[in-house]
Design a protein around this motif. Sequence first.
Motif, PDB file in Angstrom:
ATOM      1  N   SER A  12      40.674  29.622  30.846  1.00 20.35           N
ATOM      2  CA  SER A  12      41.510  28.531  30.336  1.00 20.35           C
ATOM      3  C   SER A  12      42.686  29.064  29.527  1.00 20.35           C
ATOM      4  O   SER A  12      42.514  29.861  28.614  1.00 20.35           O
ATOM      5  CB  SER A  12      40.680  27.601  29.454  1.00 20.35           C
ATOM      6  N   ASN A  13      43.870  28.578  29.861  1.00 18.40           N
ATOM      7  CA  ASN A  13      45.069  28.936  29.102  1.00 18.40           C
ATOM      8  C   ASN A  13      45.252  28.081  27.851  1.00 18.40           C
ATOM      9  O   ASN A  13      46.168  28.332  27.073  1.00 18.40           O
ATOM     10  CB  ASN A  13      46.314  28.805  29.981  1.00 18.40           C
ATOM     11  N   VAL A  14      44.421  27.073  27.663  1.00 24.11           N
ATOM     12  CA  VAL A  14      44.574  26.174  26.523  1.00 24.11           C
ATOM     13  C   VAL A  14      43.395  26.256  25.556  1.00 24.11           C
ATOM     14  O   VAL A  14      43.204  25.369  24.732  1.00 24.11           O
ATOM     15  CB  VAL A  14      44.815  24.712  26.988  1.00 24.11           C
ATOM     16  N   ALA A  15      42.619  27.331  25.644  1.00 29.50           N
ATOM     17  CA  ALA A  15      41.543  27.554  24.679  1.00 29.50           C
ATOM     18  C   ALA A  15      42.158  27.766  23.295  1.00 29.50           C
ATOM     19  O   ALA A  15      43.345  28.104  23.180  1.00 29.50           O
ATOM     20  CB  ALA A  15      40.723  28.778  25.097  1.00 29.50           C
ATOM     21  N   PRO A  16      41.385  27.577  22.240  1.00 26.49           N
ATOM     22  CA  PRO A  16      41.909  27.785  20.891  1.00 26.49           C
ATOM     23  C   PRO A  16      42.447  29.207  20.684  1.00 26.49           C
ATOM     24  O   PRO A  16      41.865  30.182  21.173  1.00 26.49           O
ATOM     25  CB  PRO A  16      40.696  27.518  19.993  1.00 26.49           C
ATOM     26  N   GLU A  17      43.533  29.321  19.965  1.00 23.54           N
ATOM     27  CA  GLU A  17      44.200  30.605  19.739  1.00 23.54           C
ATOM     28  C   GLU A  17      43.284  31.682  19.151  1.00 23.54           C
ATOM     29  O   GLU A  17      43.401  32.852  19.536  1.00 23.54           O
ATOM     30  CB  GLU A  17      45.444  30.423  18.872  1.00 23.54           C
ATOM     31  N   PRO A  18      42.375  31.347  18.221  1.00 23.73           N
ATOM     32  CA  PRO A  18      41.509  32.418  17.701  1.00 23.73           C
ATOM     33  C   PRO A  18      40.698  33.127  18.790  1.00 23.73           C
ATOM     34  O   PRO A  18      40.385  34.313  18.655  1.00 23.73           O
ATOM     35  CB  PRO A  18      40.592  31.689  16.715  1.00 23.73           C
ATOM     36  N   TYR A  19      40.375  32.441  19.870  1.00 21.39           N
ATOM     37  CA  TYR A  19      39.646  33.080  20.975  1.00 21.39           C
ATOM     38  C   TYR A  19      40.542  34.097  21.683  1.00 21.39           C
ATOM     39  O   TYR A  19      40.084  35.157  22.097  1.00 21.39           O
ATOM     40  CB  TYR A  19      39.148  32.064  21.986  1.00 21.39           C
ATOM     41  N   PHE A  20      41.819  33.760  21.819  1.00 18.95           N
ATOM     42  CA  PHE A  20      42.773  34.697  22.429  1.00 18.95           C
ATOM     43  C   PHE A  20      42.952  35.940  21.560  1.00 18.95           C
ATOM     44  O   PHE A  20      43.018  37.058  22.063  1.00 18.95           O
ATOM     45  CB  PHE A  20      44.125  34.023  22.690  1.00 18.95           C
ATOM     46  N   ALA A  21      43.008  35.725  20.247  1.00 17.57           N
ATOM     47  CA  ALA A  21      43.141  36.862  19.330  1.00 17.57           C
ATOM     48  C   ALA A  21      41.907  37.760  19.421  1.00 17.57           C
ATOM     49  O   ALA A  21      42.028  38.996  19.425  1.00 17.57           O
ATOM     50  CB  ALA A  21      43.341  36.356  17.894  1.00 17.57           C
ATOM     51  N   CYS A  22      40.746  37.161  19.518  1.00 17.82           N
ATOM     52  CA  CYS A  22      39.496  37.913  19.649  1.00 17.82           C
ATOM     53  C   CYS A  22      39.507  38.717  20.957  1.00 17.82           C
ATOM     54  O   CYS A  22      39.134  39.897  20.980  1.00 17.82           O
ATOM     55  CB  CYS A  22      38.335  36.921  19.616  1.00 17.82           C
TER      56      CYS A  22
END
Length: 185
Positions: A12-22
């Motif tokens: 998902s490209n719209v998951a919460p940003e903290p997950y992307f940072a992780c």
Amino acid sequence: MIRNVTVYCSSSNVAPEPYFACAARLGRGLAERGMGLVFGGGHVGLMGRTADAVMQYGGTVTGIIPRFLEEREVAHYGISELVVVETMHERKMKLTEWGDAFVILPGGFGTLDELMEIITWKHLGHHRKPILLLNCEGFWNPLLAFFRRIADDRMVNGDYDSYYTVCSTPEEVFDILDAIKKPAC
């Protein structure tokens, strides 16, 4: 030594940003340790962010994607190697075989499917590889509560939680991976 880590996670490209940072911290750390990434081969979501970080920091990335997803232009062509397979089952087998350990970031139905399969296979003695749930922002807490419920109801043995380790940060994942010798299959 852990040479390759299979990572299961969201597309998902719209998951919460903290997950992307992780995901980015995980990818960077894998590259810095010389551990290759094996993943589902997509350029989207947490998958893409993890792979991009590994590549950015000089690591090796192997993606495994079924043809029908490659044809939908979801494939990540900017990685070390992209393996196109015919079926999801073939993809899952290669993801399981090619990794020396598993790290599971937040994800949806596909990630849950992959997680449950590798836990079940470990329970059945099919592998002894480490399974690390990367519990970014407490994402896995409801599933962990469900696992306790099925253990309390005696649907699984009380030692079910020995099949995996819960980590709150990528750094905890690295502490475990750095300490493990290559597991036997």
